[in-house]
Design a protein around this motif. Sequence first.
Motif, PDB file in Angstrom:
ATOM      1  N   THR A 115      45.645  48.588  47.724  1.00  0.00           N
ATOM      2  CA  THR A 115      45.073  49.042  46.444  1.00  0.00           C
ATOM      3  C   THR A 115      45.184  47.939  45.390  1.00  0.00           C
ATOM      4  OG1 THR A 115      47.195  49.833  45.580  1.00  0.00           O
ATOM      5  CG2 THR A 115      45.900  51.403  46.901  1.00  0.00           C
ATOM      6  N   GLY A 116      44.463  48.141  44.303  1.00  0.00           N
ATOM      7  CA  GLY A 116      44.543  47.183  43.204  1.00  0.00           C
ATOM      8  C   GLY A 116      45.969  47.058  42.687  1.00  0.00           C
ATOM      9  N   ALA A 117      46.620  48.195  42.493  1.00  0.00           N
ATOM     10  CA  ALA A 117      47.985  48.184  41.963  1.00  0.00           C
ATOM     11  C   ALA A 117      48.924  47.426  42.905  1.00  0.00           C
ATOM     12  CB  ALA A 117      48.470  49.619  41.771  1.00  0.00           C
ATOM     13  N   ILE A 120      48.605  43.786  42.414  1.00  0.00           N
ATOM     14  CA  ILE A 120      49.324  43.363  41.203  1.00  0.00           C
ATOM     15  C   ILE A 120      50.825  43.238  41.499  1.00  0.00           C
ATOM     16  CG2 ILE A 120      49.943  44.045  38.828  1.00  0.00           C
ATOM     17  CD1 ILE A 120      46.938  43.322  39.212  1.00  0.00           C
ATOM     18  N   PHE A 143      44.715  47.208  31.917  1.00  0.00           N
ATOM     19  CA  PHE A 143      45.033  48.202  32.946  1.00  0.00           C
ATOM     20  C   PHE A 143      45.290  47.462  34.250  1.00  0.00           C
ATOM     21  CE2 PHE A 143      44.212  51.193  36.386  1.00  0.00           C
ATOM     22  CZ  PHE A 143      45.033  52.244  35.995  1.00  0.00           C
ATOM     23  N   HIS A 144      46.486  47.697  34.820  1.00  0.00           N
ATOM     24  CA  HIS A 144      46.835  47.014  36.065  1.00  0.00           C
ATOM     25  C   HIS A 144      47.309  47.986  37.142  1.00  0.00           C
ATOM     26  CE1 HIS A 144      46.239  43.093  34.222  1.00  0.00           C
ATOM     27  NE2 HIS A 144      47.059  43.413  33.236  1.00  0.00           N
ATOM     28  N   GLY A 145      47.093  49.291  36.941  1.00  0.00           N
ATOM     29  CA  GLY A 145      47.417  50.234  38.008  1.00  0.00           C
ATOM     30  C   GLY A 145      48.514  51.212  37.646  1.00  0.00           C
ATOM     31  N   GLU A 211      43.095  40.312  32.535  1.00  0.00           N
ATOM     32  CA  GLU A 211      41.771  40.622  33.102  1.00  0.00           C
ATOM     33  C   GLU A 211      40.746  39.759  32.351  1.00  0.00           C
ATOM     34  OE1 GLU A 211      41.404  45.290  33.139  1.00  0.00           O
ATOM     35  OE2 GLU A 211      43.033  44.631  31.845  1.00  0.00           O
ATOM     36  N   GLU A 216      39.369  49.197  32.247  1.00  0.00           N
ATOM     37  CA  GLU A 216      39.669  50.511  31.669  1.00  0.00           C
ATOM     38  C   GLU A 216      39.829  50.410  30.153  1.00  0.00           C
ATOM     39  OE1 GLU A 216      39.028  51.407  35.092  1.00  0.00           O
ATOM     40  OE2 GLU A 216      39.708  53.184  34.001  1.00  0.00           O
ATOM     41  N   ASP A 244      43.496  38.978  36.951  1.00  0.00           N
ATOM     42  CA  ASP A 244      43.259  40.253  37.637  1.00  0.00           C
ATOM     43  C   ASP A 244      41.745  40.508  37.687  1.00  0.00           C
ATOM     44  OD1 ASP A 244      43.086  42.792  38.593  1.00  0.00           O
ATOM     45  OD2 ASP A 244      44.469  43.697  37.149  1.00  0.00           O
ATOM     46  N   VAL A 246      40.354  42.691  39.760  1.00  0.00           N
ATOM     47  CA  VAL A 246      40.175  43.925  40.529  1.00  0.00           C
ATOM     48  C   VAL A 246      38.860  44.618  40.153  1.00  0.00           C
ATOM     49  CG1 VAL A 246      41.107  46.272  40.828  1.00  0.00           C
ATOM     50  CG2 VAL A 246      42.603  44.286  41.104  1.00  0.00           C
ATOM     51  N   GLN A 247      38.565  44.677  38.850  1.00  0.00           N
ATOM     52  CA  GLN A 247      37.346  45.387  38.420  1.00  0.00           C
ATOM     53  C   GLN A 247      36.158  44.442  38.218  1.00  0.00           C
ATOM     54  OE1 GLN A 247      36.062  48.945  35.323  1.00  0.00           O
ATOM     55  NE2 GLN A 247      38.144  48.728  35.938  1.00  0.00           N
ATOM     56  N   LYS A 273      38.749  46.823  44.853  1.00  0.00           N
ATOM     57  CA  LYS A 273      37.496  47.532  44.546  1.00  0.00           C
ATOM     58  C   LYS A 273      36.305  47.034  45.370  1.00  0.00           C
ATOM     59  CE  LYS A 273      38.925  49.220  39.991  1.00  0.00           C
ATOM     60  NZ  LYS A 273      38.846  50.666  40.014  1.00  0.00           N
TER      61      LYS A 273
HETATM   62  C1  PLP Z   1      41.803  45.421  36.437  1.00  0.00           C
HETATM   63  C2  PLP Z   1      42.459  46.440  37.309  1.00  0.00           C
HETATM   64  N1  PLP Z   1      43.625  46.156  37.898  1.00  0.00           N
HETATM   65  C3  PLP Z   1      44.236  47.029  38.706  1.00  0.00           C
HETATM   66  C4  PLP Z   1      43.698  48.274  38.957  1.00  0.00           C
HETATM   67  C5  PLP Z   1      44.391  49.244  39.861  1.00  0.00           C
HETATM   68  O1  PLP Z   1      43.663  49.419  41.026  1.00  0.00           O
HETATM   69  P1  PLP Z   1      43.931  50.694  41.973  1.00  0.00           P
HETATM   70  O2  PLP Z   1      43.439  51.877  41.225  1.00  0.00           O
HETATM   71  O3  PLP Z   1      43.147  50.388  43.209  1.00  0.00           O
HETATM   72  O4  PLP Z   1      45.404  50.726  42.222  1.00  0.00           O
HETATM   73  C6  PLP Z   1      42.475  48.617  38.357  1.00  0.00           C
HETATM   74  C7  PLP Z   1      41.878  49.947  38.580  1.00  0.00           C
HETATM   75  O5  PLP Z   1      41.019  50.408  37.872  1.00  0.00           O
HETATM   76  C8  PLP Z   1      41.843  47.679  37.509  1.00  0.00           C
HETATM   77  O6  PLP Z   1      40.679  47.959  36.910  1.00  0.00           O
END
Ligand code: PLP
Length: 438
Positions: A115-117, A120, A143-145, A211, A216, A244, A246-247, A273
């Motif tokens: 997962t994204g979290a 991180i 937002f990092h999870g 980011e 978010e 980061d 992720v998004q 993602k």
């Molecule tokens: C920039 C960013 N980092 C980390 C995450 C966390 O990802 P996950 O929901 O897959 O744990 C998100 C989720 O929206 C995100 O947008």
Amino acid sequence: MSVTSANKNQALQARREAAVPRGLGIQMPVFAAKAENAEITDVEGKRYIDFAGGIAVLNTGHLHPKVKAAVTAQLENFSHTCIQVMPYEGYIRLAERLNDIVPTRGPRKTIFVTTGAEAIENAVKIARAHTGRSGVIAFSGAFHGRTLMGMALTGKVVPYKVGFGAMPSDVYHLPFPVTYHGKEVEQTLEALEVMFRADVDPKRIAAMIIEPVQGEGGFYIAQKELLQGIRRICDEHGIVMIIDEVQTGFARTGKMFAIEHSGVEPDIMTMAKSLAGGFPLSAVTGKAEIMDAPGPGGLGGTYGGNPLSCAAANAVLDVIEEENLCARADEIGELFVNRIKQLQDTNSLKGIIGDIRALGAMVAMELVSGGNADSPDPDLAKALVKRAGEKGLVLLSCGVRGNVIRFLVPLTASDALINEGMDILGECLRECVADRAA
Ligand SMILES: Cc1ncc(COP(=O)(O)O)c(C=O)c1O
């Protein structure tokens, strides 16, 4: 309740309320049955245009035929061995490909998690192991999870941190500069200097994480000067710079990664993602000497780099290239911005769309009252998302003040479908505003 084809959603909603905790916020009271490219059909047969893409997961659309074929082929062979027990080529090939495309010079290495979290968490562990330090600096609105460290790094209390006790220590936040809200890059860089004088010795900081476009937090684009300033400060103090993505990753912003717009080279990048087109996979890629800091057994996880997800991701990278999705993201972004500008100029909607932001197809509109940036209108955002859902458009809001509508349509969507979605959105916005005036 006897379940008929007309009340399947209602019956499922009642079951969900009884079976699933309320902490899992669910936006729509309807349940998916099928999806293809940028359209979803619910269990009652109603069609939806998908402007959410499963929250930035579906840059290549729902079940892209090439992704589906790659996963199906892998499924014929095996679905799991655990990479730590008996590895497989798909994982290694994907690592090689990500090492090639992240915008960092020198040898690179990649580890996959789920997962994204989790990406991180691992990025922070790796930075700590490399530097022998523990501090991490993040940004307000980030937002990092939802894991413990992800939550600590996240720069928003409600709803992410409420009731979850003490956060992991040695995490610091800097204000994220947003010109629209009167907060400039110099103020943030000055706040960092103050932090280093007043709060924490920079020699205790392992990493800074940011980011390139806050997701978010409201689709606020990190300015080049901010990213360059952070790069300089990280170099000066031996701090690991974590980007980061992720998004923002995988063609969403018109480049493979959003950081490429700034020319800044990260030390570590986190991805998830849209990496695997709907299959759970995340990655941490970074400079080899940093990535190799943790000892054998210090990294990993039972499901990390699952073979099906790796097969999907290898296909996603092919599709992005073959279908030129970076260029398509720019076209989609332009289409959205033009359509939103038309709404902004509509007489009955004057003063409602305060700001329009776009980096490629990472597009947002900020809803305010009276054209005033300091008067956010989260109620309108909420009403709009709800009304759009009722009319067959899946829409997402975001933002630290809850007043931003973000657009994350698959990059494989046609102009015709996007225009159809924007027609619905315009109709909903006019109705919501008229309802309020009535
Ligand atoms: C920039 C960013 N980092 C980390 C995450 C966390 O990802 P996950 O929901 O897959 O744990 C998100 C989720 O929206 C995100 O947008």
